[in-house]
Design a protein around this motif. Structure first.
Motif: not given
Length: 983
Positions: A91-110, A138-144
């Motif tokens: 069992v793996r438990k990993v937390h990941s931090l994601i930075l996004l280029p704008n709020l539109e990118g956040a909506e798309n990834l969400s 993440t990269l497919e939804a928001c390459p940046d």
């Protein structure tokens, strides 16, 4: 140059201050001297809406509060995601931090992530998704986007965590490892510790506070020599250009620096922990390994090594802690707070005070002790007590005697400096005050004697009684392979399964054993799909789906002016078509309406095929398909299906039926549980073989299940466990149904070792080896599933729901289904097509549930067929949820038939539910007992029965001593209003 803290949480995260607002974040960032802050928790829709309302884009991808000045702190869109999944048998438990280029990118990834799991219940969502797949999405939804493994050494939830992490980054991210450019050190580690691992040299080492309250901002931070735009920030993190270094928490202050056991007050260095074999010297349980110990395990360089080109860093402590460690008092006390506010008001932001303010100015405002403390802090002259097992460490700058001397105006040069406490591995021991695996297992050992006999039998007619977990599918596959070895052609073999899912599994196993080309030539399907194929498209009318059939029944009742349930009328019509009862006016009206619509119902599909077969209309080519007929789950055949088996058998060479009369649970749908006995009477030469070696369940589970089914009478049941002894079967009484559901959610969290940091610490070291996908919750009714789905969603636990739901009768759903049924030229993924359909219509919860069901299918025809013909086990719906994301299965007992899980909760094992007692509903006690038996035998390793009120009377058959019983209290009224308002 400016300071950035990119990792925080919003007020929507559990364990976060609920009064946290964007305005507060901006105020605290200015107070601390931080120029750029991560917004946190981009996945939560309410937080995104708040950010959209309160922020304005100042530079590209960087925001400020509306109306703020040009020098106001900036925000960049960020968030943390927790992934809990099983990989390489761990069992793996990993937390990941994601930075996004704008709020539109956040909506798309969400939106992409919402199709996979529940991202609404908590600002840091929990997904049963492989980290590598999360990165790809993440990269497919928001390459940046910038994707950073968070606090990489934390024992419970990190890339290199001792309990659930990996030894290399490549093991985690596989082919996408090259897309990772930075790593977050975490509070319990600093750059020199990471410099000891040569594999990490190519990554930018960033540091952040991981703040859950605004006051914790800037515990760690990054120094950036770039402009304040997202592209410049992303470039600095990816390449190191413009990344000027980090501000670090003293790693000893972090909660996991040393090994230890907090409950026993034991804190040990790595060497000391190795000396006691990693076990607590007080209680004997496994210690929680610290970050330093994990670094020692993976390091290939000596302590003190510094790679060429390594970025500089500064070690600091928050100003309140510095004041307390210098002048005395508690960091959260009023005196320290008052002095801190005075310094901020007179001297400037916190980082300026700690890093740059002249010491004479500090002395003038805060006194000599604080001035000397800051001098020592800057020089690294700090005594440190390591943190361990979730307990923070501490720093000491001045001893009590030194404080008295400084307050007494003793010369700075006349005071002996404190000896720095060693934190090397050579320190002493300190005691601190406490603060479908069954078939696989069987296949590995080869067939047993009974399975071999069933596989190689030469008699033309064979009935195999296969108890739960005895290798039924394995035997069926082996029989088909044997027929081919004996000269049969693939096109001469037809295998009938009870569900589409079972048909798919059989195809997959045959493909693995015989090759895909051979497997494709074998006819495999349910009675209904095979009959639909034999009749041909449109031959005899279109097949109505279950809700269209219900509409016909409702129309018939309305036309006759009769009251009653359309569902009940359909059951009566089905019984009549199966040869039971007499036709009445409602039946005749229903049949007229059906013919006028040009539709067939499910029984018509079988009757039409049977009529053509018995009349001789079926051609020789079609009859050749049944030279060898194999029928799975034979005990669930209806009278029509039994007649079809006999008709298809005529002129063939062999009949092979397999199933278990003790698992006959569909009598309410017209299935005849006596079909084995009927076949025995009809075929005088029938050979019978019983499979009794159980490879699925532990002996404890079988010891409880067999007495239950034994109450149905008949010959004593035999099931011989081939698994080692395991955990006792548990019986847990809830104070009420709410408490029962909440207990299940909390217990699932414990089984996976905690879904958050606090729960992981409370669960303790060495426990929590389950993944979400290894757990199922089964219950008698769909109403119970709604309560369970809510409670699991509240705790952020991903789940899928099996079975049909009332939302399929919703008008918007029917409209969508009818549209795609009439437009077969629309090829593509059902989820994508439905999302496109919904984009032009008013949002509907029912349509959202339909989309969540569609993610399990790759093409629309397959999806529509399953909506029409699928049984409960064929229909899954992501709860709040593609990618193969692990999730807890929520299922009725009927839908769980034929499946298995390592851990099963059987919820609502209570009087009134098992057997079901409901006004106007008559149930067969023997069938209800079989249903409970089916549910119990889905479990491989652990079985937890829960109930509220009185237990099911069926449980009284279990011998005393086999059940480990416990209770959980009722839910307080205040908690119900907050957490369970749905009910």
């Amino acid at each position: 140059m400016y300071i950035a803290d990119l990792h925080i949480h919003s007020k929507y995260s559990r364990a976060t201050s609920k009064d946290l607002e964007p305005e507060q974040l901006a105020a605290w960032a200015a107070r601390k001297g931080i120029g750029l802050v991560g917004t946190g928790d981009f996945t939560h829709p309410a937080w995104r809406a708040e950010l959209q309302d309160k922020l304005v884009e100042e530079e590209e991808g960087v925001y400020t509060l509306k109306g703020a000045g040009a020098d106001a702190p900036r925000f960049v869109v960020s968030g943390e995601i927790s992934t809990i999944y099983k990989k390489n048998d761990k069992v793996r438990k990993v937390h990941s931090l994601i930075l996004l280029p704008n709020l539109e990118g956040a909506e798309n990834l969400s939106r992409r992530l919402e199709a996979i799991g529940n991202i609404r219940s908590d600002g840091r969502p929990i997904l049963g998704l492989d980290c590598r797949d999360l990165l790809e999405i993440t990269l497919e939804a928001c390459p940046d986007a910038v994707f950073v493994p968070a606090h990489i050494w934390t024992p419970h939830f990190s890339l290199f965590g001792a309990f659930s992490g990996f030894d290399t980054l490549e093991e985690c991210f596989e082919d996408l490892s090259g897309e990772i450019h930075a790593l977050e050190t975490g509070l319990s580690a600093d750059p020199p510790m990471l410099w000891r691992c040569s594999a990490l040299d190519k990554y930018t080492l960033i540091s952040n506070s991981d703040a859950h309250s605004p006051s914790k901002l800037g515990r760690e931070a990054n120094l950036l020599d770039t402009g304040r735009s997202y592209p410049e920030l992303a470039r600095a993190i990816r390449t190191g250009a413009g990344f000027a270094g980090t501000i670090e928490f003293f790693p000893e202050e972090g909660k996991y620096h040393f090994d230890g056991h907090r409950n026993c007050g034991v804190c040990l260095s790595p060497v000391e922990a190795e000396a006691v074999d990693g076990k607590c010297p007080v209680c004997g349980r496994r210690l929680t390994p610290g970050v330093l110990h994990r670094v020692e395990q993976l390091a290939d360089r000596p302590e003190g090594f510094r790679p060429q080109g390594a970025k500089p860093f500064e070690s600091l402590a928050p100003l309140p802690e510095v004041i307390a460690a210098s002048a005395g008092g508690a960091a959260a006390g009023r005196q320290v707070e008052a002095r801190c506010e005075l310094m901020l008001r007179e001297l400037g932001p916190e980082f300026y005070i700690l890093r740059q303010a002249p010491l004479e100015d500090v002395r003038h405002v805060a006194g000599p002790c604080v001035a000397e403390g800051i001098r020592r802090l800057r020089a690294g002259e700090v005594a440190r007590t390591p943190g361990y097992d979730g307990a923070y460490g501490a720093v000491e700058l001045l001893s009590p005697a030194e404080r008295e001397a400084y307050v007494g105006q003793v010369s700075l040069f006349g005071v002996e400096k404190p000896a720095r406490k060693k934190t090397t591995p050579a320190g002493k021991v300190r005691a601190v005050a406490p603060s479908g695996a069954g078939d696989k297992a069987q296949a590995a050992s080869g067939p047993n004697e009974a399975q071999r006999a069933a596989t190689e039998a030469v008699e033309p007619d064979l009935a195999v009684i296969a108890g739960p977990g005895t290798g039924k599918t394995y035997t069926l596959v082996s029989r088909i392979a044997h027929l081919l070895e004996q000269g049969a052609k693939p096109g001469q073999i037809t295998a009938v399964t009870f569900t589409n899912r079972a048909a798919g599994e059989l195809r997959e196993r045959l493909g693995a054993r015989l090759g895909r080309r051979t497997a494709r030539g074998i006819h495999i399907g349910t009675f209904h799909t095979i009959c639909l194929e034999l009749l041909g498209a449109g031959d005899g009318g279109r097949l109505a789906d279950p809700w269209e059939q219900r509409d016909l029944a409702a129309a018939a009742l309305k036309e006759l002016g009769r009251k009653g349930s359309p569902g009940r009328l359909l059951r009566e019509i089905s019984a009549w078509k199966n040869g039971g009862g007499e036709e009445d006016a409602a039946f005749a009206c229903y049949e007229r309406l059906r013919r006028e619509a040009g539709w067939l119902d499910f029984d018509d599909l079988l009757l039409e095929t049977l009529e053509r077969w018995e009349s001789g209309e079926a051609g020789t080519k079609k009859r050749a398909r049944f030279t060898h007929l194999l029928v799975d789950e034979f005990q669930d055949c209806s009278p029509i299906q039994y007649r079809l088996v006999q008709a298809w058998r005529q002129g063939g060479e062999s009949l092979f039926v397999i199933g278990d009369p003790d698992q006959a649970i569909y009598g309410f749908r017209g299935a005849d549980s006596s079909c084995f006995a009927r076949l025995r009477a009809d075929l005088s030469g029938l050979r019978e073989i019983a499979l009794t070696e159980n490879y699925r369940s532990s002996p404890e589970i079988l010891a409880c299940a067999l007495p239950v089914i034994g109450e149905n009478g008949g010959a004593p049941r035999r099931l011989e466990a081939r698994r080692p002894s395991g955990a006792a079967v548990r019986l847990v009484r809830g104070g009420d149904e709410r408490a029962e559901a909440i207990f299940i959610a909390k217990e699932i969290g414990r089984l996976v070792g905690g879904v958050g940091m606090l729960e992981a610490q409370e669960t303790g070291a060495g426990r929590g080896a389950r993944s979400f996908g290894e757990i199922a919750v089964l219950c008698r009714t769909r109403r119970q599933l709604e309560r369970l789905e809510f409670c699991l969603g509240h705790d952020g636990i991903p789940c899928v729901v099996a079975g049909r739901g009332d939302f399929l009768a919703d008008g918007t759903v029917r409209e969508a289904v009818n549209y795609f049924r009439s437009h077969p030229e629309r090829t593509g993924a059902p989820k994508d097509l439905l999302e496109e359909w919904c984009a032009h219509r008013v949002p509907s919860p029912a349509l959202e549930r339909l989309i969540n069901m569609a993610v399990f299918f790759s093409d629309m025809p397959d999806f529509l067929e399953n909506l029409t013909l699928g049984r409960e086990a064929d229909l899954l719906r992501r709860a709040g949820a593609g990618y193969d994301a692990g999730a807890v299965t929520l299922s009725t007992l009927h839908a769980a038939k034929g499946l298995e899980w390592p851990v099963v909760f059987l919820a609502g094992a209570a009087k009134g539910l098992v057997p079901l007692e409901r006004m106007g509903v008559e149930t067969d006690p023997a069938e209800e007992r079989r249903l409970l038996y089916v549910g119990m035998t889905r479990a491989r390793d652990e079985l937890i029965l829960t109930y509220s009120g009185a237990p099911s009377p069926f449980l009284s058959a279990i011998p005393e001593g086999w059940l480990a019983q416990s209770e959980t209290g009722s839910v307080p009224a205040s908690a119900r209003a907050e957490q369970l308002s749905l009910f």
